[in-house]
Every structure is written in structure tokens, then in C-alpha cells.
Design a protein around this motif. Structure first.
Motif, PDB file in Angstrom:
ATOM      1  N   GLN A  72       0.828  -1.206   0.000  1.00  0.00           N
ATOM      2  CA  GLN A  72       0.000   0.000   0.000  1.00  0.00           C
ATOM      3  C   GLN A  72       0.862   1.256   0.000  1.00  0.00           C
ATOM      4  O   GLN A  72       0.556   2.226  -0.690  1.00  0.00           O
ATOM      5  CB  GLN A  72      -0.960   0.012   1.193  1.00  0.00           C
ATOM      6  N   MET A  73       1.939   1.237   0.769  1.00  0.00           N
ATOM      7  CA  MET A  73       2.835   2.393   0.794  1.00  0.00           C
ATOM      8  C   MET A  73       3.427   2.644  -0.592  1.00  0.00           C
ATOM      9  O   MET A  73       3.531   3.798  -1.028  1.00  0.00           O
ATOM     10  CB  MET A  73       3.940   2.179   1.828  1.00  0.00           C
ATOM     11  N   ILE A  74       3.771   1.592  -1.292  1.00  0.00           N
ATOM     12  CA  ILE A  74       4.305   1.727  -2.651  1.00  0.00           C
ATOM     13  C   ILE A  74       3.225   2.280  -3.587  1.00  0.00           C
ATOM     14  O   ILE A  74       3.482   3.199  -4.377  1.00  0.00           O
ATOM     15  CB  ILE A  74       4.868   0.379  -3.151  1.00  0.00           C
ATOM     16  N   ARG A  75       2.016   1.750  -3.489  1.00  0.00           N
ATOM     17  CA  ARG A  75       0.910   2.269  -4.308  1.00  0.00           C
ATOM     18  C   ARG A  75       0.663   3.753  -4.019  1.00  0.00           C
ATOM     19  O   ARG A  75       0.288   4.515  -4.906  1.00  0.00           O
ATOM     20  CB  ARG A  75      -0.376   1.481  -4.062  1.00  0.00           C
ATOM     21  N   ASP A  76       0.881   4.156  -2.762  1.00  0.00           N
ATOM     22  CA  ASP A  76       0.674   5.545  -2.367  1.00  0.00           C
ATOM     23  C   ASP A  76       1.857   6.447  -2.720  1.00  0.00           C
ATOM     24  O   ASP A  76       1.832   7.639  -2.416  1.00  0.00           O
ATOM     25  CB  ASP A  76       0.380   5.637  -0.872  1.00  0.00           C
ATOM     26  N   GLY A  77       2.900   5.886  -3.326  1.00  0.00           N
ATOM     27  CA  GLY A  77       4.002   6.710  -3.814  1.00  0.00           C
ATOM     28  C   GLY A  77       5.327   6.560  -3.114  1.00  0.00           C
ATOM     29  O   GLY A  77       6.285   7.263  -3.459  1.00  0.00           O
ATOM     30  N   ALA A  78       5.441   5.687  -2.125  1.00  0.00           N
ATOM     31  CA  ALA A  78       6.740   5.493  -1.460  1.00  0.00           C
ATOM     32  C   ALA A  78       7.757   4.968  -2.468  1.00  0.00           C
ATOM     33  O   ALA A  78       7.449   4.081  -3.258  1.00  0.00           O
ATOM     34  CB  ALA A  78       6.606   4.521  -0.295  1.00  0.00           C
ATOM     35  N   THR A  79       8.949   5.551  -2.441  1.00  0.00           N
ATOM     36  CA  THR A  79      10.010   5.118  -3.356  1.00  0.00           C
ATOM     37  C   THR A  79      11.230   4.586  -2.623  1.00  0.00           C
ATOM     38  O   THR A  79      12.103   3.990  -3.242  1.00  0.00           O
ATOM     39  CB  THR A  79      10.447   6.286  -4.258  1.00  0.00           C
ATOM     40  N   SER A  80      11.297   4.824  -1.313  1.00  0.00           N
ATOM     41  CA  SER A  80      12.406   4.292  -0.526  1.00  0.00           C
ATOM     42  C   SER A  80      11.945   4.101   0.916  1.00  0.00           C
ATOM     43  O   SER A  80      10.997   4.743   1.376  1.00  0.00           O
ATOM     44  CB  SER A  80      13.624   5.218  -0.587  1.00  0.00           C
ATOM     45  N   PHE A  81      12.636   3.206   1.613  1.00  0.00           N
ATOM     46  CA  PHE A  81      12.316   2.878   2.998  1.00  0.00           C
ATOM     47  C   PHE A  81      13.587   2.978   3.820  1.00  0.00           C
ATOM     48  O   PHE A  81      14.650   2.538   3.382  1.00  0.00           O
ATOM     49  CB  PHE A  81      11.745   1.460   3.092  1.00  0.00           C
ATOM     50  N   ILE A  82      13.480   3.560   5.001  1.00  0.00           N
ATOM     51  CA  ILE A  82      14.630   3.703   5.897  1.00  0.00           C
ATOM     52  C   ILE A  82      14.290   3.036   7.216  1.00  0.00           C
ATOM     53  O   ILE A  82      13.296   3.374   7.867  1.00  0.00           O
ATOM     54  CB  ILE A  82      14.993   5.179   6.123  1.00  0.00           C
ATOM     55  N   GLU A  83      15.114   2.088   7.607  1.00  0.00           N
ATOM     56  CA  GLU A  83      14.960   1.411   8.889  1.00  0.00           C
ATOM     57  C   GLU A  83      15.784   2.165   9.922  1.00  0.00           C
ATOM     58  O   GLU A  83      16.979   2.382   9.730  1.00  0.00           O
ATOM     59  CB  GLU A  83      15.433  -0.042   8.770  1.00  0.00           C
ATOM     60  N   VAL A  84      15.161   2.567  11.005  1.00  0.00           N
ATOM     61  CA  VAL A  84      15.846   3.308  12.061  1.00  0.00           C
ATOM     62  C   VAL A  84      16.143   2.356  13.207  1.00  0.00           C
ATOM     63  O   VAL A  84      15.245   1.700  13.728  1.00  0.00           O
ATOM     64  CB  VAL A  84      14.977   4.485  12.559  1.00  0.00           C
ATOM     65  N   GLY A  85      17.406   2.271  13.576  1.00  0.00           N
ATOM     66  CA  GLY A  85      17.803   1.393  14.665  1.00  0.00           C
ATOM     67  C   GLY A  85      18.778   0.337  14.188  1.00  0.00           C
ATOM     68  O   GLY A  85      19.134   0.282  13.014  1.00  0.00           O
ATOM     69  N   PRO A  86      19.211  -0.492  15.116  1.00  0.00           N
ATOM     70  CA  PRO A  86      20.197  -1.516  14.766  1.00  0.00           C
ATOM     71  C   PRO A  86      19.575  -2.614  13.902  1.00  0.00           C
ATOM     72  O   PRO A  86      18.383  -2.905  13.996  1.00  0.00           O
ATOM     73  CB  PRO A  86      20.628  -2.062  16.127  1.00  0.00           C
TER      74      PRO A  86
END
Length: 106
Positions: A72-86
Motif C-alpha cells: 500500500q505504501m508503494i501504491r501511495d508513492g513510497a520510493t524508498s524505505f529507511i529502517e531506524v535502529g540496529p
């Protein structure tokens, strides 16, 4: 099949914790977020504070809809993902959903 997990999170076994969690969430002051919040109980973008509270309570015992949320995030336009933390677990899971997505950790 027994999964090695630290707790019965996101399952009906968490029902006894609902009353205390629900009280804490209702007592908290939630403001409208500046960006949509994706919650794994619905896999949809949410911006209404009351709905965010409701979903937080529901996801205590509901299954995680990780794949549907990322899709859904991709359909909504997300182009990259960032994981915060170890670690890099979540970015690896994003790549399993869509190997063409950019995923990194900080």
C-alpha cells in the motif's frame, strides 16, 4: 510449527493486556500527524487521531499485515524505505515484498 518469538504479540494471547493498554492510549493526547501513519492492522494510511488510537488497540491482538502495508505504501508513492535502529531485518523484508525498492538503515 512453533515460531521462536519473544512474546505472543499481535495474537489473541495478548487480550489480557488490552484493558491496561486501552486506558493508556485513551489517556494520551494524540495530535493529527504531519504525514500519514501506516498501521499494520489495516495496512492503510491513517491521519485521524481517534482512528490511530483505535488501530493501536486493535493491533495488540491482530495479525501483522506487513506485506499489504508495504504494498500500500508503494501504491501511495513510497520510493524508498529507511529502517531506524540496529539491524537490517525490516529492510530485508521490504526487499522480499518488492526487490526494486530502495531500502537502507540508519
Amino acid at each position: 510449527l512453533v515460531l521462536p518469538v519473544g512474546g505472543a504479540f499481535h495474537s489473541p494471547f495478548m487480550e489480557p493486556a488490552r484493558v491496561e493498554l486501552e486506558a493508556a492510549i485513551h489517556a494520551a493526547d494524540f495530535k493529527r500527524p504531519i504525514c500519514p501513519v501506516y498501521q499494520n492492522v489495516t495496512a492503510n494510511a491513517v491521519t485521524e487521531p481517534d482512528q490511530i488510537k483505535k488501530n493501536l488497540i486493535l493491533q495488540l491482538t491482530a495479525p501483522v499485515r506487513w506485506t499489504q502495508t508495504i504494498q500500500q505504501m508503494i501504491r501511495d508513492g513510497a520510493t524508498s524505505f529507511i529502517e531506524v535502529g540496529p539491524g537490517k531485518i525490516l529492510q530485508g523484508l521490504v526487499k522480499k515484498v518488492n526487490r526494486d525498492m530502495e531500502a537502507a538503515s540508519i
